[in-house]
Scaffold this motif. Sequence first.
Motif, PDB file in Angstrom:
ATOM      1  N   PHE A  36       0.822  -1.203   0.000  1.00 54.54           N
ATOM      2  CA  PHE A  36       0.000   0.000   0.000  1.00 54.54           C
ATOM      3  C   PHE A  36       0.863   1.263   0.000  1.00 54.54           C
ATOM      4  N   ALA A  37       1.873   1.287   0.883  1.00 58.04           N
ATOM      5  CA  ALA A  37       2.725   2.469   0.986  1.00 58.04           C
ATOM      6  C   ALA A  37       3.500   2.670  -0.312  1.00 58.04           C
TER       7      ALA A  37
ATOM      8  N   TYR B 135       3.168   5.920  -2.637  1.00 57.43           N
ATOM      9  CA  TYR B 135       4.330   6.784  -2.799  1.00 57.43           C
ATOM     10  C   TYR B 135       4.643   7.003  -4.282  1.00 57.43           C
ATOM     11  N   PHE B 136       4.654   5.903  -5.047  1.00 57.28           N
ATOM     12  CA  PHE B 136       5.085   6.013  -6.433  1.00 57.28           C
ATOM     13  C   PHE B 136       3.955   6.359  -7.406  1.00 57.28           C
ATOM     14  N   LYS B 137       2.743   5.979  -7.089  1.00 62.01           N
ATOM     15  CA  LYS B 137       1.703   6.020  -8.123  1.00 62.01           C
ATOM     16  C   LYS B 137       0.490   6.862  -7.757  1.00 62.01           C
ATOM     17  N   ARG B 138       0.546   7.635  -6.690  1.00 58.44           N
ATOM     18  CA  ARG B 138      -0.692   8.278  -6.266  1.00 58.44           C
ATOM     19  C   ARG B 138      -1.202   9.282  -7.300  1.00 58.44           C
ATOM     20  N   HIS B 139      -0.277   9.917  -8.048  1.00 60.12           N
ATOM     21  CA  HIS B 139      -0.734  10.880  -9.059  1.00 60.12           C
ATOM     22  C   HIS B 139      -1.446  10.167 -10.204  1.00 60.12           C
TER      23      HIS B 139
ATOM     24  N   ASP C 130      -8.859   7.198  -7.626  1.00 55.91           N
ATOM     25  CA  ASP C 130      -8.889   5.790  -7.230  1.00 55.91           C
ATOM     26  C   ASP C 130      -8.023   5.513  -6.003  1.00 55.91           C
ATOM     27  N   ALA C 131      -7.066   6.398  -5.737  1.00 58.49           N
ATOM     28  CA  ALA C 131      -6.202   6.213  -4.569  1.00 58.49           C
ATOM     29  C   ALA C 131      -7.056   6.145  -3.310  1.00 58.49           C
ATOM     30  N   LYS C 132      -8.121   6.927  -3.308  1.00 57.76           N
ATOM     31  CA  LYS C 132      -9.010   6.958  -2.150  1.00 57.76           C
ATOM     32  C   LYS C 132      -9.657   5.590  -1.925  1.00 57.76           C
ATOM     33  N   TYR C 133     -10.141   5.003  -3.032  1.00 55.87           N
ATOM     34  CA  TYR C 133     -10.760   3.687  -2.917  1.00 55.87           C
ATOM     35  C   TYR C 133      -9.748   2.645  -2.451  1.00 55.87           C
ATOM     36  N   GLY C 134      -8.521   2.772  -2.985  1.00 55.36           N
ATOM     37  CA  GLY C 134      -7.462   1.854  -2.569  1.00 55.36           C
ATOM     38  C   GLY C 134      -7.224   1.950  -1.076  1.00 55.36           C
ATOM     39  N   ALA C 135      -7.192   3.190  -0.573  1.00 52.40           N
ATOM     40  CA  ALA C 135      -6.955   3.412   0.856  1.00 52.40           C
ATOM     41  C   ALA C 135      -8.085   2.818   1.685  1.00 52.40           C
ATOM     42  N   ILE C 136      -9.317   3.015   1.218  1.00 54.40           N
ATOM     43  CA  ILE C 136     -10.460   2.446   1.951  1.00 54.40           C
ATOM     44  C   ILE C 136     -10.331   0.926   2.004  1.00 54.40           C
ATOM     45  N   GLY C 137     -10.010   0.316   0.851  1.00 57.35           N
ATOM     46  CA  GLY C 137      -9.860  -1.130   0.794  1.00 57.35           C
ATOM     47  C   GLY C 137      -8.785  -1.615   1.754  1.00 57.35           C
TER      48      GLY C 137
ATOM     49  N   PHE D 157      -4.063  -5.462 -10.965  1.00 54.03           N
ATOM     50  CA  PHE D 157      -3.426  -4.433 -10.141  1.00 54.03           C
ATOM     51  C   PHE D 157      -1.966  -4.263 -10.560  1.00 54.03           C
ATOM     52  N   GLN D 158      -1.289  -5.398 -10.729  1.00 57.93           N
ATOM     53  CA  GLN D 158       0.111  -5.341 -11.174  1.00 57.93           C
ATOM     54  C   GLN D 158       0.208  -4.747 -12.576  1.00 57.93           C
ATOM     55  N   GLN D 159      -0.705  -5.176 -13.443  1.00 58.74           N
ATOM     56  CA  GLN D 159      -0.654  -4.726 -14.830  1.00 58.74           C
ATOM     57  C   GLN D 159      -0.895  -3.222 -14.946  1.00 58.74           C
ATOM     58  N   ARG D 160      -1.824  -2.741 -14.155  1.00 64.80           N
ATOM     59  CA  ARG D 160      -2.166  -1.331 -14.243  1.00 64.80           C
ATOM     60  C   ARG D 160      -1.019  -0.457 -13.744  1.00 64.80           C
ATOM     61  N   LEU D 161      -0.289  -0.965 -12.721  1.00 70.42           N
ATOM     62  CA  LEU D 161       0.705  -0.110 -12.088  1.00 70.42           C
ATOM     63  C   LEU D 161       2.144  -0.416 -12.493  1.00 70.42           C
ATOM     64  N   PHE D 162       2.459  -1.677 -12.648  1.00 71.35           N
ATOM     65  CA  PHE D 162       3.870  -2.010 -12.890  1.00 71.35           C
ATOM     66  C   PHE D 162       4.011  -3.024 -14.012  1.00 71.35           C
ATOM     67  N   SER D 163       3.709  -2.622 -15.207  1.00 68.46           N
ATOM     68  CA  SER D 163       3.867  -3.553 -16.320  1.00 68.46           C
ATOM     69  C   SER D 163       4.285  -2.813 -17.580  1.00 68.46           C
ATOM     70  N   LYS D 164       5.014  -3.535 -18.421  1.00 67.54           N
ATOM     71  CA  LYS D 164       5.418  -2.942 -19.697  1.00 67.54           C
ATOM     72  C   LYS D 164       4.328  -3.109 -20.741  1.00 67.54           C
ATOM     73  N   PHE D 165       3.312  -3.866 -20.415  1.00 63.43           N
ATOM     74  CA  PHE D 165       2.283  -4.179 -21.399  1.00 63.43           C
ATOM     75  C   PHE D 165       1.303  -3.019 -21.599  1.00 63.43           C
ATOM     76  N   ARG D 166       0.908  -2.810 -22.817  1.00 61.48           N
ATOM     77  CA  ARG D 166      -0.160  -1.882 -23.138  1.00 61.48           C
ATOM     78  C   ARG D 166      -0.689  -2.237 -24.527  1.00 61.48           C
ATOM     79  N   ILE D 167      -1.849  -1.705 -24.873  1.00 63.41           N
ATOM     80  CA  ILE D 167      -2.287  -1.789 -26.263  1.00 63.41           C
ATOM     81  C   ILE D 167      -2.053  -0.412 -26.858  1.00 63.41           C
ATOM     82  N   THR D 168      -1.196  -0.373 -27.852  1.00 64.68           N
ATOM     83  CA  THR D 168      -0.853   0.892 -28.475  1.00 64.68           C
ATOM     84  C   THR D 168      -1.873   1.217 -29.557  1.00 64.68           C
ATOM     85  N   THR D 169      -2.241   2.478 -29.667  1.00 60.12           N
ATOM     86  CA  THR D 169      -3.142   2.881 -30.747  1.00 60.12           C
ATOM     87  C   THR D 169      -2.329   3.574 -31.829  1.00 60.12           C
TER      88      THR D 169
END
Lengths: 529, 432
Positions: free
Chosen positions: A344-345, A349-353, A358-365, A435-447
Amino acid sequence: MSNKLNHSMSLAKPDAVDISNKQKVALAIGIIGLFILTLALFNTHFPHKGLFLTLSLALIFAGTIIYSRDAYLTTLEGIKNDGVWFKSISSRGVWGWILGVILTAFYIVLYFYPQYLGLGKDGAENTGLVSLFDPLSNLLSGRNASQWFVYGTLYTVAILAFGYKFMLKYRHNRYQQLRTASVMFFQLSFAFLIPEFMYVMNSDLPYYDLKSIWPLNYYLFDEWSVKAFLSNGNIGLGLLLFGIISIFVITPILTYKYGKRWYCSWVCGCGGLAETAGDPFRHLSSNKMSAWKLERWLIHTVLVFSVVMTVAMVYSYLGYDHNTFWLTRGVFISLVMGFLTLVFAGVMYFKRHELGKDAKYGAIGYFVVIVLLVTMHLTGTSEHVLFIKGSDLRAAYGIYIGAIFSGVIGTGFYPILGSRAWCRFGCPMAAILGFQQRLFSKFRITTNGGQCISCGNCSVSCEMGIDVRAYAQKGENIVRSSCVGCGICSAVCPRGVLKLENDTMKGRINPTEILLGNNVDLMDLVNNK
Amino acid sequence: MEHIVIIGNGISGVTAARHIRKLSDKQITMVSAETDYFFSRTALMYVYMGHMTFEHTKPYEDWFWEKNSINLKKGYVKHIETKNKTLHFSEGDTLSYDKLIIATGSKPNKFGWPGQDLDGVMGMYHKQDLENLEKYAPNNKVCKRAVIVGGGLIGIELAEMLNSRNIPVTFLVREDSFWNGILPEGESTMINRHIKNHHIDLRLSNNLKEIIPDENGKVKSIIIEETGEEIACNVVGLTAGVSPNIDFIKDSDIETGRGVKVNPFLETNIQDIYAIGDCAEQHEGINGRRPIEAVWYTGRMMGETVAQTICGNRMQYNPGHWFNSAKFLDIEYQTYGWVFAKPRENESHFHWKHADDTKCITVCYDKKTNAFLGINTFGIRMQHEIFDTWLTEKKDVDYVMKHLGKANFDPEFYKTYEADIYAVFKNELQTV
C-alpha cells in the motif's frame, strides 16, 4: 428495422445465416457423441464402457473438427464474425437461453448433487455418467472416476476441440494461434494429465494443478492441503513453496514483463475455456459504464474476501507458542499486515498521481482489510474468527465464490453474460494481476495515431467489456487492469489501429486528446489545457 | 449565454460540440433528422453483417449528452434565415442561434440514371439506407442478386455486406481497374483479383445505362451501357461517390459551390456561420488536399478547429501530412503521405508484392532529391507516428526503406517482410 434484435422464435430455423449440409452432418455427429453421455447420465447400462466413452469423445471431436473445417477452410482467411448477432445461440436468442440453462443445470448438479451424475457415495460403485469415465480414470491413475474427473475430462475435450476451431478461425493470425496452442497444452498437461500422474507416483499428495495459483487455487493453504504437503517430505514441501513463490515472485515478474495476459490468455484454464468454447459468446459482454462500475466493486470485494478468508483459515490452525513452531498466530498476522502495508505504501508513494481519485478507494480497501485482520486477532479463538466459525468462512467462500460464481455463473452464463463473466467480475487472481498490470507492467495496447474511425468492432469483441474504442478514437494507449491481452480487438480492427506490445514503462499512459495528423499548433494548445 | 447550434450529428458536428463544451459553458444544440444520437457511420456495414448491433455503433452512451449539457434536437432544417439568425424546420417550428455550424455531411451521388429512384435502389450512407437494405435484401431468397454501381470505398463495402448474406453481387466499375484513379496499378489489380476470389462478379469498364422496374415500381433488372446486357436483380446500390448534403442551404444567403464555401478559418460568407466536415468546400485545397474532403478524420479535425475559433481563439484549419486507411474485403489498406495512381513528374514508385497476392506496398519518392513522399501498404500494418515523423523530417527513400521494420504495426509473432522488401528495393536500384 428497429434497433432491438428481432429473434425468430422458431426452433426449427432460428438463424438468418444458414449452415451448410456438411455442417449439419457434423453437428449431428457431435450431438450423437453428447447423446451417449446423456444416455449414461440417465443410467443406461453400456456393456463396454471404455469403448462407448471412446466413441462418445471421438464423435464430439470429429463433429467439431468437421464443422470447423467446413466453416473456415472453405473461405478466404480473414475475420469470421458474419451473423454472430443474428444466430440465436450467440445473441441471447432462444437457443442461447436453452444452452445457458443446460450449462447452469450441469454446474449445479456437478457442485451440489454429484450423486445424480452417478458418483458412488461412501465407496459405493459409480453408476451413470461417472462410471462411464471409470475406464479412462483407471488407465491414467488406477482409480475410479470422480465427478471432478468427468468434469476435467470434458473441460479438456472442450478446450482441445474448440481450440482447434478457434485456430482455424484465426488462421491468418499467429498471435491467436500460438496463444491457443498454449492454453490447449497447459490444460491437457498441467491441469489434466500431470495431476493424475502425480497421484500415481505419490497418492498422498493432494490434487495440485501447478498452474493454478492462489487465490484462484483457494484451497492450497487449507489445513488438510498444507498438512498433506508437509507430510510428504521434500516433494510436498517443494510444491507448497512453489505455490507461495508462484504468487509472490513468479507472477509479479511475468506480469511486469508481459502483462497479465501471460496467465489469463496463455496459461489459465478458466481463460482457456473462455477463449475456445466461449469464443462464440465474447461479444455479449456489456461495454456499458454501469457494468464497469459494478465490475470494479465486485472483483475487489471478492479479492478482499479471498485474502481475509485465506488468512483466517491459516490463522485458525496456527498456534500461539513460539517454541512449537516459529510461525505463530501473532507472527503470521504481523507478516500479512506488514506485507499489505508495504504494498500500500509503495503504491501510494510512487503512483498516487497516476491513480488520482482511485487512490481513495485503494486506501479504503486497505483499511478495511487491516481492521478486519486486527479484529480477527483480538477476537479470534481457536474455533471462531470474526465471530464466525473459521471453517464456515472457508465453506462460504468455496460455495459462493468457488462454485456458484466461477462455475455456475462464470461458465453456465456464457451465452448470456459473455465468455469472461467470472474473469471480469469475480476472479481474485485476475484482480491481483490486474493491479500489477495497471501499475507495474510494460504491457499496453498501443493505438495508431489518427487512423481510428470509431467503428466499435474492438469494443464489441472485448470479452472483458472494455470500451476499447473510447481510447482508440482519442489516440490513447489502453492500460487497463482488466485487459487479458487476448488480442481480438487488434485482430478485428479494420484500420490497423491496435497493437498489443511490451515496451518501456515511460510514456505508457498517454492521455492526449488531439490526434496525429492534425495542426501541430492546435495539438500543443489542446494538450496544454 | 451564447447559443451555438450545430446542424448534423456526425463526427464533425459531435467533435465540435464536445470541444466547445470542454472550452466553455456556452449553450449547445445539435440538430439531426437522421438519428437521435451520434453513431459511427463507418460501422453501419457491420450491423448488416451481424458483427454488431446498431446500439454498438454509438461511441457515447445515451446519457453522455445530458451529462455534458449538449441538447439534442431531432428535426429537418428546411431553411436558414441568416438575418434573424433563425432555423426553420420542416416540422414547422423554429430555433434561433447566435452562432451556427453546418456539419450536414454528404449524400450519395446520383447521375440521372433512368430508374434511379425506384424501390430497391439505394445508396449506403445514411441509417435509412441500412434500413432499406435490410428491407430489400434481408437474405438471398428475397434478393436473388444485387448490382452495385460505382467502384469506390463504399461500393466495395456494400459488396462485402451483401456477400456476408450469400447474396450474389454484380459490381459495375466505370474504370478499367478497381479504384485506379487513386491506387497505382499493381495495387489496383491485386484488389481486382481479391474481389473475384470472393466470388463477386466484378465488371470493369462497365457503366449503368438504366434501371428497369417491374409492374410494382420495384427494381427488376439493369442494363449495362457498353454491352446492352440485362442483369436481373432485386437491389441496386448506387455508390458512385458522395457530394455535400446542402440542398436546404441553396436558397439562403450562404455562399455555396458544390459544398458550403468556407475560408481556411472554416467561416462562410455570413458572419457567425461556419461549415465543417464533408459539406465544407475550401476556396482552394490546403496543402495539396482537395477542396472537399469527405474523410472521417478530417471532419474530426475541422470540428476541433472550429471549436477553438468559436471559443475565442480564431484558428485556421491546417491539417498535417495526409493519411488514410480502408479495408477491401480481407485486405487492409493504409496510406501515409502522397502516393498517386501514376507517378507525377519527378516522382518514381517502388512496388513490392508478396507471392500470396494479398500483401503489397508502393513507395513514392522524388527521383531527383530521393526524398520520401509517401507509402501505400496492403496487408501490412504500419505506424502512423513514424511516417508522420519521417515525412516532417523529409527523410530520403533509402533511409525509409532501410528502417521500414521500425514502422511495422502488425500483431506480435506475425511474419515480417521488411528485410525482403529492402533486398528487392536495393536490387532494383542497382539494375536501374
